[in-house]
Scaffold this motif. Structure first.
Motif, mmCIF file in Angstrom:
data_model
loop_
_atom_site.group_PDB
_atom_site.id
_atom_site.type_symbol
_atom_site.label_atom_id
_atom_site.label_comp_id
_atom_site.label_asym_id
_atom_site.label_seq_id
_atom_site.Cartn_x
_atom_site.Cartn_y
_atom_site.Cartn_z
ATOM 1 N N CYS A 111 28.576 10.887 -17.692
ATOM 2 C CA CYS A 111 27.521 10.612 -18.682
ATOM 3 C C CYS A 111 27.819 9.377 -19.532
ATOM 4 O O CYS A 111 27.021 9.031 -20.395
ATOM 5 C CB CYS A 111 27.278 11.823 -19.571
ATOM 6 N N CYS A 167 34.745 16.423 -20.706
ATOM 7 C CA CYS A 167 33.833 15.701 -21.588
ATOM 8 C C CYS A 167 33.183 16.714 -22.536
ATOM 9 O O CYS A 167 32.693 17.760 -22.100
ATOM 10 C CB CYS A 167 32.762 14.989 -20.766
ATOM 11 N N LEU A 168 33.176 16.396 -23.822
ATOM 12 C CA LEU A 168 32.587 17.299 -24.801
ATOM 13 C C LEU A 168 31.059 17.247 -24.784
ATOM 14 O O LEU A 168 30.407 18.138 -25.316
ATOM 15 C CB LEU A 168 33.109 16.967 -26.202
ATOM 16 N N GLU A 169 30.486 16.217 -24.165
ATOM 17 C CA GLU A 169 29.029 16.079 -24.099
ATOM 18 C C GLU A 169 28.444 16.833 -22.901
ATOM 19 O O GLU A 169 27.550 17.645 -23.043
ATOM 20 C CB GLU A 169 28.637 14.602 -24.017
ATOM 21 N N CYS A 170 28.951 16.521 -21.706
ATOM 22 C CA CYS A 170 28.368 17.115 -20.487
ATOM 23 C C CYS A 170 29.252 18.202 -19.873
ATOM 24 O O CYS A 170 28.856 18.840 -18.904
ATOM 25 C CB CYS A 170 28.062 16.030 -19.459
ATOM 26 N N HIS A 171 30.453 18.382 -20.388
ATOM 27 C CA HIS A 171 31.409 19.414 -19.957
ATOM 28 C C HIS A 171 31.913 19.240 -18.522
ATOM 29 O O HIS A 171 32.451 20.166 -17.939
ATOM 30 C CB HIS A 171 30.832 20.816 -20.163
ATOM 31 N N SER A 204 29.758 8.903 -21.954
ATOM 32 C CA SER A 204 30.094 9.163 -23.356
ATOM 33 C C SER A 204 31.586 8.939 -23.565
ATOM 34 O O SER A 204 32.387 9.184 -22.657
ATOM 35 C CB SER A 204 29.769 10.604 -23.740
ATOM 36 N N LYS A 253 36.813 12.409 -25.959
ATOM 37 C CA LYS A 253 37.583 12.729 -27.158
ATOM 38 C C LYS A 253 38.461 13.938 -26.850
ATOM 39 O O LYS A 253 38.063 14.844 -26.137
ATOM 40 C CB LYS A 253 36.650 13.047 -28.319
ATOM 41 N N LYS A 273 35.793 6.552 -21.092
ATOM 42 C CA LYS A 273 34.429 7.073 -21.027
ATOM 43 C C LYS A 273 34.282 8.055 -19.871
ATOM 44 O O LYS A 273 34.918 7.912 -18.832
ATOM 45 C CB LYS A 273 33.433 5.932 -20.853
ATOM 46 N N CYS A 274 33.410 9.023 -20.091
ATOM 47 C CA CYS A 274 33.114 10.021 -19.073
ATOM 48 C C CYS A 274 32.541 9.336 -17.836
ATOM 49 O O CYS A 274 31.672 8.462 -17.934
ATOM 50 C CB CYS A 274 32.115 11.043 -19.639
#
Length: 76
Positions: A15, A35-39, A17, A20, A11-12
């Motif tokens: 965040c 992280c693909l969500e928060c970069h 998440s 991946k 997990k990040c």
């Protein structure tokens, strides 16, 4: 006690998440995972350490519950 498997995801750190990445890519110590969500960039070693701690905690909780069940049956 039955064989139990636990699914632990990386997990990040920022965040929380699930991280991946390309399934064919392998990470080594010192690598940074975006992280693909928060970069944000996550240190592989830190993410892995937290995942190991989570897995250990889950396994310990499971084993404790199973032992409690066994002792209750034994002393009835």
């Amino acid at each position: 006690m039955e064989d139990k498997s636990f699914e632990i995801s990386l997990k990040c750190l920022f965040c929380d998440s699930p991280l991946k990445a390309d399934s064919e890519k392998e990470f080594d110590s010192g690598d940074m995972i975006e992280c693909l969500e928060c970069h944000e960039l996550n240190d592989y070693d830190s993410v892995k350490e937290i995942a190991i701690e989570d897995g250990t905690e889950q396994a310990t909780e499971y084993a404790t519950k199973e032992l409690e069940k066994s002792f209750q049956k034994l002393f009835k």
